[in-house]
Design a protein around this motif. Structure first.
Motif, PDB file in Angstrom:
ATOM      1  N   ASP A 117     -18.881  13.568 -14.675  1.00 17.53           N
ATOM      2  CA  ASP A 117     -19.059  14.507 -13.571  1.00 17.53           C
ATOM      3  C   ASP A 117     -17.924  14.393 -12.563  1.00 17.53           C
ATOM      4  O   ASP A 117     -17.430  15.406 -12.028  1.00 17.53           O
ATOM      5  N   ILE A 118     -17.505  13.158 -12.297  1.00 20.13           N
ATOM      6  CA  ILE A 118     -16.401  12.958 -11.350  1.00 20.13           C
ATOM      7  C   ILE A 118     -15.115  13.554 -11.887  1.00 20.13           C
ATOM      8  O   ILE A 118     -14.345  14.215 -11.157  1.00 20.13           O
ATOM      9  N   ALA A 119     -14.830  13.349 -13.212  1.00 18.65           N
ATOM     10  CA  ALA A 119     -13.610  13.888 -13.830  1.00 18.65           C
ATOM     11  C   ALA A 119     -13.599  15.413 -13.769  1.00 18.65           C
ATOM     12  O   ALA A 119     -12.567  16.038 -13.472  1.00 18.65           O
ATOM     13  N   GLU A 120     -14.767  16.012 -14.023  1.00 20.37           N
ATOM     14  CA  GLU A 120     -14.862  17.471 -13.972  1.00 20.37           C
ATOM     15  C   GLU A 120     -14.609  17.992 -12.567  1.00 20.37           C
ATOM     16  O   GLU A 120     -13.908  18.991 -12.365  1.00 20.37           O
ATOM     17  N   LEU A 121     -15.161  17.301 -11.549  1.00 20.00           N
ATOM     18  CA  LEU A 121     -14.973  17.716 -10.161  1.00 20.00           C
ATOM     19  C   LEU A 121     -13.514  17.580  -9.738  1.00 20.00           C
ATOM     20  O   LEU A 121     -12.963  18.463  -9.066  1.00 20.00           O
ATOM     21  N   GLU A 122     -12.864  16.482 -10.181  1.00 15.69           N
ATOM     22  CA  GLU A 122     -11.456  16.278  -9.830  1.00 15.69           C
ATOM     23  C   GLU A 122     -10.584  17.375 -10.446  1.00 15.69           C
ATOM     24  O   GLU A 122      -9.628  17.843  -9.823  1.00 15.69           O
ATOM     25  N   ALA A 123     -10.914  17.811 -11.663  1.00 12.73           N
ATOM     26  CA  ALA A 123     -10.142  18.868 -12.338  1.00 12.73           C
ATOM     27  C   ALA A 123     -10.252  20.185 -11.572  1.00 12.73           C
ATOM     28  O   ALA A 123      -9.280  20.923 -11.404  1.00 12.73           O
ATOM     29  N   LYS A 124     -11.489  20.464 -11.069  1.00  9.01           N
ATOM     30  CA  LYS A 124     -11.694  21.707 -10.317  1.00  9.01           C
ATOM     31  C   LYS A 124     -10.909  21.673  -9.006  1.00  9.01           C
ATOM     32  O   LYS A 124     -10.334  22.668  -8.579  1.00  9.01           O
ATOM     33  N   VAL A 125     -10.913  20.527  -8.327  1.00  7.84           N
ATOM     34  CA  VAL A 125     -10.178  20.405  -7.071  1.00  7.84           C
ATOM     35  C   VAL A 125      -8.687  20.584  -7.321  1.00  7.84           C
ATOM     36  O   VAL A 125      -7.979  21.272  -6.567  1.00  7.84           O
ATOM     37  N   LYS A 126      -8.197  19.977  -8.397  1.00  7.34           N
ATOM     38  CA  LYS A 126      -6.767  20.075  -8.727  1.00  7.34           C
ATOM     39  C   LYS A 126      -6.359  21.509  -9.003  1.00  7.34           C
ATOM     40  O   LYS A 126      -5.297  21.984  -8.563  1.00  7.34           O
ATOM     41  N   GLU A 127      -7.244  22.257  -9.690  1.00  8.32           N
ATOM     42  CA  GLU A 127      -6.954  23.660 -10.014  1.00  8.32           C
ATOM     43  C   GLU A 127      -6.922  24.501  -8.750  1.00  8.32           C
ATOM     44  O   GLU A 127      -6.046  25.379  -8.582  1.00  8.32           O
ATOM     45  N   GLN A 128      -7.850  24.253  -7.803  1.00  6.11           N
ATOM     46  CA  GLN A 128      -7.865  25.003  -6.551  1.00  6.11           C
ATOM     47  C   GLN A 128      -6.625  24.724  -5.719  1.00  6.11           C
ATOM     48  O   GLN A 128      -6.048  25.636  -5.096  1.00  6.11           O
ATOM     49  N   LEU A 129      -6.174  23.494  -5.720  1.00  3.17           N
ATOM     50  CA  LEU A 129      -4.960  23.151  -4.987  1.00  3.17           C
ATOM     51  C   LEU A 129      -3.728  23.814  -5.607  1.00  3.17           C
ATOM     52  O   LEU A 129      -2.810  24.240  -4.894  1.00  3.17           O
ATOM     53  N   ARG A 130      -3.684  23.912  -6.960  1.00  2.00           N
ATOM     54  CA  ARG A 130      -2.554  24.569  -7.631  1.00  2.00           C
ATOM     55  C   ARG A 130      -2.477  26.029  -7.240  1.00  2.00           C
ATOM     56  O   ARG A 130      -1.400  26.569  -6.952  1.00  2.00           O
ATOM     57  N   ILE A 131      -3.678  26.695  -7.168  1.00  2.00           N
ATOM     58  CA  ILE A 131      -3.714  28.113  -6.796  1.00  2.00           C
ATOM     59  C   ILE A 131      -3.195  28.298  -5.372  1.00  2.00           C
ATOM     60  O   ILE A 131      -2.517  29.281  -5.054  1.00  2.00           O
ATOM     61  N   LEU A 132      -3.482  27.324  -4.492  1.00  2.00           N
ATOM     62  CA  LEU A 132      -3.029  27.398  -3.103  1.00  2.00           C
ATOM     63  C   LEU A 132      -1.573  26.967  -2.939  1.00  2.00           C
ATOM     64  O   LEU A 132      -1.023  27.006  -1.830  1.00  2.00           O
ATOM     65  N   GLY A 133      -0.923  26.566  -4.042  1.00  6.02           N
ATOM     66  CA  GLY A 133       0.490  26.183  -3.996  1.00  6.02           C
ATOM     67  C   GLY A 133       0.725  24.771  -3.553  1.00  6.02           C
ATOM     68  O   GLY A 133       1.834  24.416  -3.138  1.00  6.02           O
ATOM     69  N   VAL A 134      -0.306  23.953  -3.614  1.00  4.19           N
ATOM     70  CA  VAL A 134      -0.160  22.555  -3.224  1.00  4.19           C
ATOM     71  C   VAL A 134       0.140  21.740  -4.473  1.00  4.19           C
ATOM     72  O   VAL A 134      -0.623  21.773  -5.442  1.00  4.19           O
ATOM     73  N   GLU A 135       1.271  21.038  -4.414  1.00  6.45           N
ATOM     74  CA  GLU A 135       1.643  20.221  -5.558  1.00  6.45           C
ATOM     75  C   GLU A 135       0.929  18.873  -5.491  1.00  6.45           C
ATOM     76  O   GLU A 135       0.848  18.255  -4.427  1.00  6.45           O
ATOM     77  N   MET A 136       0.393  18.387  -6.583  1.00  4.17           N
ATOM     78  CA  MET A 136      -0.292  17.095  -6.651  1.00  4.17           C
ATOM     79  C   MET A 136       0.683  16.014  -7.138  1.00  4.17           C
ATOM     80  O   MET A 136       1.485  16.259  -8.024  1.00  4.17           O
TER      81      MET A 136
END
Length: 539
Positions: free
Chosen positions: A520-539
């Motif tokens: 569940d944690i891995a899935e949540l982290e993936a969703k957060v990472k995808e939202q940040l990519r859409i906003l143009g934030v590099e991880m």
């Protein structure tokens, strides 16, 4: 309109609360309860005059009018002597309750009238020498000059008028015509205790606890056993004594119970006298004393030659002040109450002094029940020596030891203290040497700011006491040797195991849940990472 006891008492309490203003509940009770008692005495006297045809009452004439008309001049003293001989007190015509109400309604009351009423009562309280101690000074706590009643005498008189009118409006009989005065009085004492904070515990034992004590000491008593004597050496308002009467088979019969009590606090002693009499107890059947029980042994005690002649009773019940200070001067080891046990209770903890005093006044076939803090079960030094003597001195005889049962009660049952307490039950004439331990510490109902014993809780305690058998995680009958092995430590957990094992842990299920949490944690982290990519934030 319903006039149940609950309706009457709740209405009276609400109105009394409104009238008392800024006066403390523990002090205001002295006015409400004293005037209620005075009304009772006056009306009780009128009933006597009417039922015994002492007066000639014309048609349309009230009993009070006839009394005022006929008890005059030289005849007045004859009437007062007659009344006092029968009732133990006497109230003259101008001081009756009806006369007082008439003066208030007719605006004829003056401030000095109240003092005159109590002064007259005190004067006539000495007419019956046998009853004098039961009535003398009973209204001494009514402070007619208290500035909180009013800034001047007229204002204070008006406040007293309101109290009298409040009490006059109370119906002393319920919807079925039963006299509920005693119930009203008992209710008010309890309510004043609940609102008096720490002071409340000084004069009132919660009724459910009183019931347990009363049922313990009356267990096995038959209605055919004749008169029954009960003694409370720290009697407070007398409620515990009255509860013994309620639980005694046939106890409702007039004169079957003889009440004895001693109370140190004068105000509380006055409450006890009023309480017993308003429950229909005649002065002939009550002997109360205002003194320090541990300093002044009573009843009877030493004679002029210094020889003690103790009176003993069928039952002793007591809820004394817990761990009170007392004078344990070594000279008290000569006192027959304490001498047989070879030690005195510590100066800062008088608990065992009350135990030994009470046991001293228990007759050979009676039962004693006392409420005390848990420390008496295991504290060392002098208390350990007394505890051992109580068990061993009796155990060396054929009767068995004096300690019959130890009952652990829940915390926060009493006014003024939240500590857990226990009941110790003693008998002098026992067939066995074992001790019954009951752990009722978790048996309670949560009630606002306090815990309370329900009927089911009290019934279970009494049923277990009567059956005297082990009950899993609740009760254990400990043989004497088990107590000896525990070095006479009576701490209840040593005898009643209340430990509840936790359910076994399924490690496989725990690992599965941890794996699921990781996914569940891995899935949540993936969703957060995808939202940040859409906003143009590099991880």
């Amino acid at each position: 309109m319903s006039t149940t006891l609950e309706d009457i008492t709740s209405k009276l309490w609400a109105m009394a609360n409104e009238l008392r203003g800024n006066m403390d509940a523990s002090e205001y009770k002295n006015y409400i309860l004293a005037f209620m008692f005075y009304r009772y005495l006056s009306e009780h006297q009128m009933e006597y005059l009417e039922k015994n045809d002492v007066l000639d009452i014309r048609d349309g004439q009230t009993i009070d009018e006839a009394y005022a008309e006929q008890a005059v001049g030289e005849d007045l003293s004859d009437y007062l002597e007659d009344i006092s001989a029968y009732l133990g007190y006497a109230i003259e015509p101008q001081d009756t309750w009806a006369s007082l109400i008439g003066k208030i309604d007719g605006n004829r009351i003056v401030p000095s009238d109240y003092q005159a009423i109590f002064d007259d009562f005190e004067k006539y309280a000495s007419l019956n020498k046998e009853a004098a101690r039961d009535f003398r000074g009973v209204f001494s706590d009514v402070n007619l000059g208290d500035s909180r009643l009013g800034a001047n005498t007229n204002d204070r008189a008006k406040s007293l008028n309101r109290i009298v009118k409040l009490i006059d409006g109370v119906e002393f009989r319920d919807e079925h015509g039963r006299d509920v005065l005693g119930g009203i009085y008992e209710y008010l004492i309890g309510m004043f205790a609940a609102n008096a904070g720490k002071k409340g515990g000084e004069f009132y034992t919660p009724h459910e606890v009183s019931q347990v004590l009363a049922r313990l000491v009356t267990n096995g008593v038959s209605a055919d056993d004749g008169t029954f004597s009960v003694y409370d050496p720290a009697c407070g308002s007398g409620s515990l004594l009255l509860t013994v009467q309620d639980e005694l088979p046939g106890g409702e019969r007039p004169g079957i119970v003889k009440f004895f009590g001693q109370e140190l606090n004068t105000t509380t002693y006055n409450l006890a006298r009023m309480n017993l009499m308003m429950h229909g107890v005649s002065f002939n059947n009550m002997t109360l004393s205002n003194a320090n029980t541990l300093e002044t042994d009573w009843p009877d005690g030493p004679d002029k030659e210094g020889i003690d002649h103790p009176r003993t009773f069928d039952a002793v019940v007591v809820n004394p002040p817990y761990s009170a200070h007392w004078d344990n001067n070594e000279n008290k080891l000569k006192d027959q109450r304490f001498n047989p046990f070879g030690a005195l209770a510590p100066a800062s903890k008088a608990d065992y002094a009350f135990v030994l005093h009470s046991l001293y006044h228990l007759n050979a076939n009676g039962t004693m029940a006392i409420v005390l803090p848990h420390g008496v079960l295991f504290r060392g030094a002098a208390e350990a020596k007394i505890r051992k003597a109580l068990i061993k001195s009796g155990a060396s005889s054929s009767q068995g030891n004096y300690l019959d049962a130890v009952i652990g009660l829940p915390a926060n049952l009493f006014y003024g203290t939240s500590i857990p307490t226990c009941i110790l039950v003693f008998k002098k004439n026992r067939d066995t040497k074992d001790v019954l331990f009951i752990d009722a510490s978790k048996e309670f109902v949560k009630d606002k700011n306090q815990n309370r014993l329900s009927k089911e809780n009290t019934d279970r305690i009494i049923e277990t006491y009567r059956n005297r058998k082990d009950v899993d995680k609740y009760a254990h009958v400990a043989p004497l040797q088990e107590i000896v092995d525990n070095e006479f430590n009576l701490n209840i957990p040593r005898y009643v195991d209340t430990f509840e094992e936790e359910a076994p842990i399924d490690l496989g299920e725990v690992n599965r849940q941890l794996a699921q949490d990781d996914a569940d944690i891995a899935e949540l982290e993936a969703k957060v990472k995808e939202q940040l990519r859409i906003l143009g934030v590099e991880m």
